[in-house]
Scaffold this motif. Structure first.
Motif, PDB file in Angstrom:
ATOM      1  N   ILE A 381       0.834  -1.201   0.000  1.00 24.42           N
ATOM      2  CA  ILE A 381       0.000   0.000   0.000  1.00 24.42           C
ATOM      3  C   ILE A 381       0.867   1.249   0.000  1.00 24.42           C
ATOM      4  O   ILE A 381       0.540   2.270  -0.626  1.00 24.42           O
ATOM      5  CB  ILE A 381      -0.951   0.004   1.210  1.00 24.42           C
ATOM      6  CG1 ILE A 381      -2.005  -1.087   1.060  1.00 24.42           C
ATOM      7  CG2 ILE A 381      -1.629   1.367   1.371  1.00 24.42           C
ATOM      8  CD1 ILE A 381      -2.986  -0.865  -0.070  1.00 24.42           C
ATOM      9  N   LEU A 382       1.993   1.192   0.690  1.00 21.41           N
ATOM     10  CA  LEU A 382       2.897   2.343   0.769  1.00 21.41           C
ATOM     11  C   LEU A 382       3.913   2.358  -0.365  1.00 21.41           C
ATOM     12  O   LEU A 382       4.840   3.169  -0.358  1.00 21.41           O
ATOM     13  CB  LEU A 382       3.649   2.323   2.111  1.00 21.41           C
ATOM     14  CG  LEU A 382       2.801   2.234   3.380  1.00 21.41           C
ATOM     15  CD1 LEU A 382       3.693   2.253   4.613  1.00 21.41           C
ATOM     16  CD2 LEU A 382       1.790   3.365   3.440  1.00 21.41           C
ATOM     17  N   GLY A 383       3.727   1.500  -1.336  1.00 18.42           N
ATOM     18  CA  GLY A 383       4.744   1.271  -2.347  1.00 18.42           C
ATOM     19  C   GLY A 383       5.163   2.481  -3.147  1.00 18.42           C
ATOM     20  O   GLY A 383       6.298   2.537  -3.637  1.00 18.42           O
ATOM     21  N   ARG A 384       4.277   3.483  -3.310  1.00 22.56           N
ATOM     22  CA  ARG A 384       4.642   4.651  -4.132  1.00 22.56           C
ATOM     23  C   ARG A 384       4.660   5.952  -3.346  1.00 22.56           C
ATOM     24  O   ARG A 384       4.852   7.020  -3.930  1.00 22.56           O
ATOM     25  CB  ARG A 384       3.676   4.777  -5.318  1.00 22.56           C
ATOM     26  CG  ARG A 384       3.813   3.646  -6.326  1.00 22.56           C
ATOM     27  CD  ARG A 384       3.378   4.069  -7.714  1.00 22.56           C
ATOM     28  NE  ARG A 384       1.943   4.311  -7.814  1.00 22.56           N
ATOM     29  CZ  ARG A 384       1.333   4.699  -8.941  1.00 22.56           C
ATOM     30  NH1 ARG A 384       2.038   4.890 -10.049  1.00 22.56           N
ATOM     31  NH2 ARG A 384       0.025   4.892  -8.962  1.00 22.56           N
ATOM     32  N   VAL A 385       4.470   5.881  -2.033  1.00 20.76           N
ATOM     33  CA  VAL A 385       4.519   7.114  -1.255  1.00 20.76           C
ATOM     34  C   VAL A 385       5.957   7.406  -0.841  1.00 20.76           C
ATOM     35  O   VAL A 385       6.801   6.515  -0.786  1.00 20.76           O
ATOM     36  CB  VAL A 385       3.619   7.052  -0.005  1.00 20.76           C
ATOM     37  CG1 VAL A 385       2.190   6.747  -0.376  1.00 20.76           C
ATOM     38  CG2 VAL A 385       4.144   6.040   1.005  1.00 20.76           C
ATOM     39  N   LYS A 386       6.220   8.688  -0.576  1.00 16.08           N
ATOM     40  CA  LYS A 386       7.549   9.099  -0.145  1.00 16.08           C
ATOM     41  C   LYS A 386       7.717   8.807   1.348  1.00 16.08           C
ATOM     42  O   LYS A 386       6.822   9.086   2.149  1.00 16.08           O
ATOM     43  CB  LYS A 386       7.767  10.597  -0.386  1.00 16.08           C
ATOM     44  CG  LYS A 386       8.114  10.948  -1.824  1.00 16.08           C
ATOM     45  CD  LYS A 386       6.938  10.970  -2.750  1.00 16.08           C
ATOM     46  CE  LYS A 386       7.339  11.440  -4.145  1.00 16.08           C
ATOM     47  NZ  LYS A 386       6.188  11.462  -5.069  1.00 16.08           N
ATOM     48  N   LEU A 387       8.872   8.277   1.710  1.00 15.87           N
ATOM     49  CA  LEU A 387       9.233   8.026   3.095  1.00 15.87           C
ATOM     50  C   LEU A 387      10.483   8.841   3.396  1.00 15.87           C
ATOM     51  O   LEU A 387      11.548   8.580   2.835  1.00 15.87           O
ATOM     52  CB  LEU A 387       9.497   6.538   3.341  1.00 15.87           C
ATOM     53  CG  LEU A 387       8.365   5.570   2.988  1.00 15.87           C
ATOM     54  CD1 LEU A 387       8.819   4.130   3.186  1.00 15.87           C
ATOM     55  CD2 LEU A 387       7.123   5.851   3.831  1.00 15.87           C
ATOM     56  N   ILE A 388      10.348   9.835   4.271  1.00 17.23           N
ATOM     57  CA  ILE A 388      11.452  10.758   4.554  1.00 17.23           C
ATOM     58  C   ILE A 388      11.745  10.714   6.046  1.00 17.23           C
ATOM     59  O   ILE A 388      10.851  10.915   6.866  1.00 17.23           O
ATOM     60  CB  ILE A 388      11.102  12.195   4.131  1.00 17.23           C
ATOM     61  CG1 ILE A 388      10.750  12.239   2.639  1.00 17.23           C
ATOM     62  CG2 ILE A 388      12.256  13.144   4.433  1.00 17.23           C
ATOM     63  CD1 ILE A 388      10.206  13.584   2.184  1.00 17.23           C
TER      64      ILE A 388
END
Length: 699
Positions: A381-388
């Motif tokens: 589900i988080l595959g295309r969100v940015k993780l900073i």
């Protein structure tokens, strides 16, 4: 033979199996946490490993005593999960909480107390929080509301900007428009921020990073200092991780909480602007032993928090407690939370406050491959969100350049901030570091190992604004009430000769030039640029570098400064447009046909890569193919941080090209200097930045 279709059975309403306290009930939806509307009722689900008993408490709106208490029967529990559907509820009139019983042994971290009302960790809305700065239920417990999702996303499409193309604008929802000068109809709200959409589009940013918008208690640690009310303004004290801050809404959203935030996100996305949330999943508002008791402490205190062997709270967050992020239960909770915000609110990414905590073991020791960070990196589900990641914490763990990545995590590059601040104000011995930061920090993030890892910034909410960076030598946090002992002392700032405000035209001109230098370098650096809202028009916090408690003109953006600093605003807007027009600044493209390397140094003279302790002048040349892949694109960034003028030589271009001067900050109008330039070099003014572009034509 074509098989006959199987007829669909008519949908049957769910049937009650029990009657408790006058309510029809049945076992609930055990796989759906929180309160979920079902045909004819609401399913309430909560879990606890150590609890021996659980009851659901129902309240009428605004009342503090329950009108009904419904114990969960034994057969309404599977494993460690309690779940019950309650029928015939008027969800618009009720609020709910839980009470749990179990062992009470503080030395083992077990704090069960059957007299305490507990807020559902999965609550979609928290009551009593909708009016900013007003404690609507003083001394009372938190309750939750049942939320119906009525928002229609329509034909929604995420922008899905590549990391290298993002230009991040960090802002505080309330502070962005609360000042009377903002001119919006709904100051301090999601709607107020949306009213500034034309401004954001004119500025050119394409990503908005919102400081905490999970429900938090701004009244926590309320104080009066010098007659001024101080609040927990920033919001880094989460009360509930699934609920939006209802005080950021322009009008109440009873049982439809989140609608205005969803409207904001959808509208920004429709205009090509992504939304990143600053999330605080490292600690909660429950604090330490002296802190309030309203949720996790009464569920499974020894699971949700990192505890010392004698049951006290580890404080790697600096604010009392630390979530036990790599315990399987907490790990699942955090994953559920982030998935919820991506699915239900369509957010485009997350910036994780004090993210090094997320990599600590249950005893606080750093892990080499933290399970939580790995789970977030590979979750579908988080595959295309940015993780900073903010790759450090208050416990001393500093991981800039070494944060566990799996090539999915980016980092706030604190070394970019520190090195460039020092170099740009003229410190010696920083030339090599400045070149590394401008060219993508390959010493920290080798391109072969980590792509798109560096979020470059010179300012953020924590520290000086850009104007204050060049107006104050030291912090001035007296208004915070701690005797100016709070906030960082290592700001690498310079007041240009006068501490604070001045009418000296030479000092003001120098400050203006240094701000333009900072923006020019930031927006010509490889990596993802980020800057603090208001820096583009010289907003000030009057020297306060830790304005976490200042819900007033210290923290609010003063939009009257936009009129007074129009030249700076237009400079920043033009720099953003220039960055967007030249992909070779943002990252490598196909090699230039001229055969020059993709990055080369021209420190004062063409092809000069020498640097020593005295070097205060650098030239960085980026080469590659242009946006349409039709010609070479050659951009040279020259920085003279010395207090004396210096010559900047330019390499001789291939036949048919000539150097054009895009800007020179030593000129009153930096972008107007170009037509006056002709040749293969420039006498750069003291403390100035120049940008050159190779264009067709004869030299």
């Amino acid at each position: 033979m074509v098989p006959k279709p199987i007829p669909l059975l008519p949908a049957k309403p769910l049937a009650a199996t029990n009657n408790i306290s006058g309510f029809r009930v049945r076992p609930g939806l055990f796989l759906l946490n929180g309160a979920n509307v079902v045909p004819g009722g609401v399913s309430f689900t909560i879990h606890s490993i150590n609890a021996t008993y659980c009851e659901l408490c129902l309240f009428r709106r605004t009342q503090q005593e329950p009108f009904a208490i419904l114990p969960f029967p034994d057969n309404f529990r599977i494993g460690n999960t309690f779940s019950m559907i309650v029928f015939d509820l008027d969800i618009y009139e009720i609020e709910y909480a839980y009470r749990m019983d179990g062992p009470n042994d503080p030395d083992r971290g077990l704090l069960f107390d059957k007299t305490k009302y507990l807020l559902d960790p999965y609550a979609r809305a928290v009551t009593g929080q909708s009016i900013w700065g007003v404690n609507q239920t003083p001394g009372c417990s938190y309750h939750a509301r049942v939320v119906e999702d009525i928002f229609d996303w329509g034909d929604f499409h995420d922008p899905h900007l590549p990391f290298r193309d993002m230009i991040i604008y960090e802002t505080h929802v309330r502070g962005f428009t609360q000042h009377p000068s903002s001119g919006v109809k709904h100051p301090g709200t999601f709607e107020g921020l949306l009213e500034k959409l034309p401004y954001l589009l004119e500025l050119g940013v394409n990503t908005v990073e919102l400081m905490p918008i999970f429900e938090f208690d701004e009244m926590a640690d309320e104080r009066i200092v010098d007659g001024r009310q101080l609040l927990n303004y920033w919001g880094y004290n989460t009360v509930c991780f699934f609920a939006p801050n209802t005080s950021y809404t322009a009008t109440p959203e009873f049982n439809h909480e989140g609608t205005q935030l969803k409207h904001l996100i959808r509208t920004l996305n429709e205009h090509g602007i992504e939304v990143i949330l600053d999330v605080v999943v490292n600690h909660t508002a429950e604090g330490n032993e002296q802190g309030p008791f309203f949720s996790f402490k009464g569920l499974d205190n020894n699971i949700y928090y990192m505890l010392t062997p004698d049951g006290k709270y580890y404080n790697f967050s600096g604010v009392g407690n630390t979530l036990n992020c790599n315990h399987p239960v907490v790990r699942q909770f955090i994953l559920d939370c982030l998935r919820y915000w991506v699915v239900e609110y369509r957010v485009d990414g997350f910036r994780f406050d004090l993210a090094s905590i997320l990599g600590r073991d249950t005893d606080g020791a750093p892990l080499s491959e933290p399970p939580l960070l790995e789970s977030l990196a590979f979750d579908p589900i988080l595959g295309r969100v940015k993780l900073i990641a903010e790759a450090w914490d208050a416990g001393g763990l500093y991981q800039v350049g070494s944060f566990p990545s799996w090539n999915r995590w980016a980092e706030w590059n604190g070394k970019y901030r520190d090195d460039l601040r020092c170099f740009l104000k003229g410190d010696g011995g920083l030339a090599w570091a400045a070149v590394q930061r401008i060219t993508g920090s390959a010493d920290l993030y080798p391109p072969s190992q980590r792509q798109n890892a560096s979020v470059n910034f010179l300012t953020c909410h924590d520290g000086f604004t850009l104007y204050d960076l060049y107006s104050y030598d030291v912090k001035h946090n007296e208004a915070n009430g701690w005797g100016n002992t709070d906030g960082a002392n290592d700001n690498n700032s310079w007041n240009c000769g006068v501490e604070g405000d001045t009418t000296d035209p030479e000092v003001l001109a120098l400050r203006d030039r240094l701000m333009k230098n900072a923006f020019a370098v930031l927006l010509c650096s490889r990596g993802t640029p980020m800057f603090l809202a208001g820096d583009e028009f010289a907003n000030t916090q009057f020297g306060n570098n830790n304005a976490y408690c200042q819900d007033n003109e210290i923290s609010w953006l003063d939009w009257s400064r936009l009129e007074n600093h129009q030249d700076l605003f237009h400079f920043v807007s033009q720099m953003i447009a220039f960055r967007k027009a030249h992909p070779i600044i943002r990252g490598e493209t196909a090699p230039a046909r001229c055969g020059w390397p993709s990055v080369s140094l021209h420190n004062g003279a063409a092809w000069n890569a020498k640097m020593d302790e005295q070097t205060r002048q650098i030239g960085v040349l980026f080469t590659g193919r242009n946006q349409d892949d039709t010609a070479d694109d050659l951009i040279l960034l020259a920085v003279n941080s010395h207090w004396e003028a210096h010559w900047q030589g330019l390499p001789e271009l291939p036949s048919g090209l000539r150097w054009s001067l895009v800007l020179h900050t030593a000129c009153p109008d930096p972008f107007a200097a170009g037509p006056l330039f002709s040749g293969n070099g420039l006498q750069m003014g003291p403390r100035s930045v120049a940008v050159f572009h190779a264009v067709s034509g004869r030299s």
